[in-house]
Design a protein around this motif. Structure first.
Motif, PDB file in Angstrom:
ATOM      1  N   THR B 123       0.835  -1.214   0.000  1.00 22.33           N
ATOM      2  CA  THR B 123       0.000   0.000   0.000  1.00 22.33           C
ATOM      3  C   THR B 123       0.865   1.259   0.000  1.00 22.33           C
ATOM      4  OG1 THR B 123      -1.779   1.215   1.120  1.00 22.33           O
ATOM      5  CG2 THR B 123      -0.233   0.041   2.536  1.00 22.33           C
ATOM      6  N   THR B 124       0.393   2.246  -0.755  1.00 18.06           N
ATOM      7  CA  THR B 124       1.016   3.567  -0.717  1.00 18.06           C
ATOM      8  C   THR B 124       0.168   4.517   0.126  1.00 18.06           C
ATOM      9  OG1 THR B 124      -0.140   4.186  -2.730  1.00 18.06           O
ATOM     10  CG2 THR B 124       2.078   3.303  -2.990  1.00 18.06           C
ATOM     11  N   GLU B 125      -0.834   3.962   0.783  1.00 13.99           N
ATOM     12  CA  GLU B 125      -1.723   4.723   1.674  1.00 13.99           C
ATOM     13  C   GLU B 125      -2.388   5.891   0.967  1.00 13.99           C
ATOM     14  OE1 GLU B 125       0.860   5.307   5.222  1.00 13.99           O
ATOM     15  OE2 GLU B 125      -0.651   4.033   6.151  1.00 13.99           O
ATOM     16  N   ASP B 126      -2.785   5.669  -0.273  1.00 17.95           N
ATOM     17  CA  ASP B 126      -3.538   6.684  -0.995  1.00 17.95           C
ATOM     18  C   ASP B 126      -4.937   6.759  -0.377  1.00 17.95           C
ATOM     19  OD1 ASP B 126      -5.097   8.120  -2.760  1.00 17.95           O
ATOM     20  OD2 ASP B 126      -4.179   7.241  -4.547  1.00 17.95           O
ATOM     21  N   PRO B 127      -5.283   7.925   0.217  1.00 19.58           N
ATOM     22  CA  PRO B 127      -6.559   7.988   0.934  1.00 19.58           C
ATOM     23  C   PRO B 127      -7.778   7.891   0.020  1.00 19.58           C
ATOM     24  CG  PRO B 127      -5.541  10.151   0.833  1.00 19.58           C
ATOM     25  CD  PRO B 127      -4.553   9.189   0.243  1.00 19.58           C
ATOM     26  N   ALA B 128      -7.578   8.085  -1.285  1.00 16.83           N
ATOM     27  CA  ALA B 128      -8.723   8.055  -2.203  1.00 16.83           C
ATOM     28  C   ALA B 128      -9.177   6.644  -2.529  1.00 16.83           C
ATOM     29  CB  ALA B 128      -8.356   8.788  -3.497  1.00 16.83           C
ATOM     30  N   PHE B 129      -8.332   5.662  -2.217  1.00 16.99           N
ATOM     31  CA  PHE B 129      -8.661   4.292  -2.607  1.00 16.99           C
ATOM     32  C   PHE B 129      -8.540   3.352  -1.409  1.00 16.99           C
ATOM     33  CE2 PHE B 129      -7.336   6.350  -6.499  1.00 16.99           C
ATOM     34  CZ  PHE B 129      -8.354   5.977  -7.372  1.00 16.99           C
ATOM     35  N   ARG B 156      10.870   9.885 -10.065  1.00 14.76           N
ATOM     36  CA  ARG B 156      11.552  11.170  -9.804  1.00 14.76           C
ATOM     37  C   ARG B 156      13.037  10.986  -9.491  1.00 14.76           C
ATOM     38  NH1 ARG B 156       7.947  14.239  -5.497  1.00 14.76           N
ATOM     39  NH2 ARG B 156       7.700  12.127  -4.697  1.00 14.76           N
ATOM     40  N   GLY B 157      13.502   9.735  -9.630  1.00 15.77           N
ATOM     41  CA  GLY B 157      14.927   9.472  -9.422  1.00 15.77           C
ATOM     42  C   GLY B 157      15.320   9.263  -7.970  1.00 15.77           C
ATOM     43  N   GLU B 158      14.327   9.142  -7.092  1.00 13.47           N
ATOM     44  CA  GLU B 158      14.662   8.944  -5.675  1.00 13.47           C
ATOM     45  C   GLU B 158      14.888   7.467  -5.383  1.00 13.47           C
ATOM     46  OE1 GLU B 158      11.140  10.711  -4.226  1.00 13.47           O
ATOM     47  OE2 GLU B 158      11.960  12.750  -4.231  1.00 13.47           O
ATOM     48  N   PRO B 159      15.816   7.193  -4.452  1.00 15.39           N
ATOM     49  CA  PRO B 159      16.108   5.787  -4.138  1.00 15.39           C
ATOM     50  C   PRO B 159      14.873   5.058  -3.617  1.00 15.39           C
ATOM     51  CG  PRO B 159      17.749   7.236  -3.140  1.00 15.39           C
ATOM     52  CD  PRO B 159      16.666   8.122  -3.686  1.00 15.39           C
ATOM     53  N   ARG B 160      14.756   3.811  -3.993  1.00 11.27           N
ATOM     54  CA  ARG B 160      13.703   2.955  -3.453  1.00 11.27           C
ATOM     55  C   ARG B 160      14.301   1.837  -2.605  1.00 11.27           C
ATOM     56  NH1 ARG B 160      10.617   0.991  -8.367  1.00 11.27           N
ATOM     57  NH2 ARG B 160       9.006   0.430  -6.885  1.00 11.27           N
ATOM     58  N   ILE B 161      15.641   1.757  -2.616  1.00 11.96           N
ATOM     59  CA  ILE B 161      16.339   0.887  -1.661  1.00 11.96           C
ATOM     60  C   ILE B 161      16.817   1.824  -0.549  1.00 11.96           C
ATOM     61  CG2 ILE B 161      18.238  -0.721  -1.316  1.00 11.96           C
ATOM     62  CD1 ILE B 161      18.044  -1.273  -4.388  1.00 11.96           C
ATOM     63  N   LEU B 162      16.239   1.640   0.634  1.00 11.81           N
ATOM     64  CA  LEU B 162      16.327   2.647   1.693  1.00 11.81           C
ATOM     65  C   LEU B 162      16.897   2.057   2.983  1.00 11.81           C
ATOM     66  CD1 LEU B 162      12.721   4.075   1.153  1.00 11.81           C
ATOM     67  CD2 LEU B 162      14.873   5.086   0.337  1.00 11.81           C
ATOM     68  N   LYS B 163      17.298   2.951   3.891  1.00 14.15           N
ATOM     69  CA  LYS B 163      17.710   2.484   5.221  1.00 14.15           C
ATOM     70  C   LYS B 163      16.501   1.910   5.954  1.00 14.15           C
ATOM     71  CE  LYS B 163      21.681   5.519   5.712  1.00 14.15           C
ATOM     72  NZ  LYS B 163      22.164   6.824   6.183  1.00 14.15           N
ATOM     73  N   ALA B 164      15.374   2.596   5.813  1.00 15.42           N
ATOM     74  CA  ALA B 164      14.125   2.092   6.392  1.00 15.42           C
ATOM     75  C   ALA B 164      13.000   2.443   5.427  1.00 15.42           C
ATOM     76  CB  ALA B 164      13.863   2.721   7.757  1.00 15.42           C
ATOM     77  N   CYS B 165      12.058   1.531   5.232  1.00 20.85           N
ATOM     78  CA  CYS B 165      10.953   1.792   4.310  1.00 20.85           C
ATOM     79  C   CYS B 165      10.082   2.933   4.833  1.00 20.85           C
ATOM     80  CB  CYS B 165      10.090   0.535   4.145  1.00 20.85           C
ATOM     81  SG  CYS B 165      10.956  -0.824   3.347  1.00 20.85           S
ATOM     82  N   THR B 166       9.562   3.740   3.912  1.00 19.19           N
ATOM     83  CA  THR B 166       8.642   4.811   4.316  1.00 19.19           C
ATOM     84  C   THR B 166       7.192   4.363   4.193  1.00 19.19           C
ATOM     85  OG1 THR B 166       8.530   5.763   2.098  1.00 19.19           O
ATOM     86  CG2 THR B 166      10.275   6.569   3.543  1.00 19.19           C
ATOM     87  N   TYR B 167       6.908   3.441   3.284  1.00 17.73           N
ATOM     88  CA  TYR B 167       5.555   2.887   3.162  1.00 17.73           C
ATOM     89  C   TYR B 167       5.358   1.768   4.196  1.00 17.73           C
ATOM     90  CZ  TYR B 167       5.070   5.275  -1.346  1.00 17.73           C
ATOM     91  OH  TYR B 167       4.979   6.215  -2.344  1.00 17.73           O
TER      92      TYR B 167
END
Lengths: 223, 234
Positions: B123-129, B156-167
């Motif tokens: 989930t990306t926590e989109d409140p519309a869905f 947008r070129g931002e990393p998706r391999i992260l220190k901690a997930c944001t989602y």
């Protein structure tokens, strides 16, 4: 003589009460008892809790029940499948409640009820948002979440063939949730493509044994 | 925009790379999206058995036009086929296979993966869905090897391999290998280990697109897929 066959889908869903929990088998549009869902729409029961994998499509079957305002709550794993506008509108209007459950947890909770068990500990969803508020236990060093059994008042089942006792066979991936839901409800109602004579189904090929089945109705071309 | 000296892998090439790691006799579940494409790139002669969460063991390729069977769908509800030797099980058994450690490999898509192998893909926590989880959480805990195919960075070129997930997490510390469009990276107790990079890529450039610290395996290789059209098994 045992004969679980009824002549109409209306007879098949007769007696479903307001507030019932209805197990709706199927995966997407495959293996769904759409004729029984339409009959339930006609029958009129309200305030239903629906247990299903998805949330219905278009304006038929489960979606039609939702559009008619007859569903209070949906317990499912993935409402966002196909044209789920009926569910989406009701969800946005806050006219129904969603309980989101991982797909394997839904099926196992129903199997658990069918097996007479009081629940189970699962590693699935441990440490996630879906486990919030649930009892947890570390088992052999791994975090588990307690899941309660899930029981239906009614199950709406789609099978291929039945005999008059209610033994059932299925076709291919249309089997999906049907056998587990057939075991997990007080009243199990089945729509089939065809009835066959007792003894005609290969006993090695029967997937749902008759003990779990209450009513059978033939739908489609052979009805 | 500065022209790049390297060419990221296509979706098909990422799927090809993941398919090369599937071994003879493996039972494998392919997640929706790019992972599904991997079925087409198993090397010829190698027998791999595909599992679908809706109760198919021995799933085959897409049907030929005109031969679609309405009772044969895959996890994404697309029409599919059964291979000789394939069979059907009900849902509780299909997920018993997933959750109970019976699958050799679960190949999944991801929004984000953390350096400790946490996975966020539901989930990306989109409140519309409304949220949907499907089999994602089951698939992320049960298989013996959980591997991810993902674009290395966001649009947008931002990393998706992260220190901690944001989602929100699907499961913690489950991912063992990441196939991105730039590299193949193993998640190890010592951190992220780059075992392959595409031609022209350097560890410094890859690090710039990756939040946690990367280490380069001493025996790292160039990730060189064939052209997509050549990779597909005949």
């Amino acid at each position: 003589m045992i004969d679980k066959r009824v002549n109409t889908t209306a007879e098949a869903v007769a007696g479903v009460r307001d507030g019932s929990t209805v197990l709706v088998a199927g995966f997407g549009a495959v293996g769904v008892a759409d004729h029984l869902l339409d009959a339930l729409h006609e029958q009129g029961a309200r305030e239903l809790t629906i247990v299903a994998n998805n949330s219905g499509n278009g304006d038929y079957g489960l979606a039609r029940l939702i559009n008619a305002g007859r569903v209070r709550k949906v317990i499912c794993s993935y409402p966002r499948s196909g044209d789920y506008s009926a569910f989406l509108n009701a969800y946005r209007a806050k006219s129904l409640e969603l309980e989101l459950v991982p797909q394997g947890t839904i099926s196992e909770r129903m199997r658990c009820h069918a097996a007479g068990l009081g629940g189970f500990f699962s590693p699935v969803s441990a440490g996630t948002k879906l486990a919030e508020g649930k009892e947890t236990r570390e088992i052999d060093g791994r975090l588990h979440v307690f899941e309660k059994p899930l029981k239906g008042d009614v199950a709406l089942i789609k099978a291929n063939k039945a005999d008059r006792w209610g033994n059932l066979t299925y076709i291919k991936s249309a089997r999906n949730f049907n056998p587990v839901m057939a075991m997990a409800a007080d009243l199990t109602v089945v729509e089939v493509d065809a009835m066959v004579e007792l003894g005609e189904l290969d006993p090695e090929a029967v997937v749902t044994p008759s003990i779990f089945v209450d009513r059978v109705v033939v739908v489609g071309a052979d009805a | 925009m500065i022209p790049k000296s390297w060419q990221p892998l296509t979706r098909e090439q990422m799927a090809w790379r993941a398919a090369q790691d599937l071994k003879e006799g493996d039972y494998v579940n392919l997640g929706i999206g790019i992972p599904t494409l991997a079925a087409s790139y198993v090397p010829p002669g190698r027998e791999v058995i595909f599992h679908s969460e809706n109760g198919i063991l021995g799933m085959g390729p897409k049907p030929e036009p005109g031969k679609e069977d309405p009772n044969m769908v895959d996890a994404g509800k697309n029409k599919t086929t059964l291979v000789p030797g394939g069979c059907f099980v009900h849902h509780a058994d299909a997920f018993l296979m997933i959750r109970g450690g019976h699958l050799d490999v679960s190949l999944l898509g991801a929004f984000e993966v953390s350096e400790s192998g946490d996975l966020a893909n539901w989930t990306t926590e989109d409140p519309a869905f409304p949220p949907g989880v499907g089999g994602a959480m089951d698939l992320a805990v049960g298989a013996r090897a959980i591997r991810v195919i993902m674009e290395h960075t966001s649009k947008r070129g931002e990393p998706r391999i992260l220190k901690a997930c944001t989602y929100p997490l699907t499961a913690a510390a489950c991912v063992k290998r990441i196939y991105s469009n730039l590299a193949v990276i193993d998640v190890t107790p010592q951190g992220l280990l780059v075992i392959e990079m595409i031609a022209g890529m350097t560890l410094e450039k890859l690090q710039a697109s990756t939040e946690p610290r990367l280490q380069l395996a001493p025996d790292w290789q160039v990730l060189a897929p064939p052209e997509a059209s050549e990779a597909r098994a005949a």
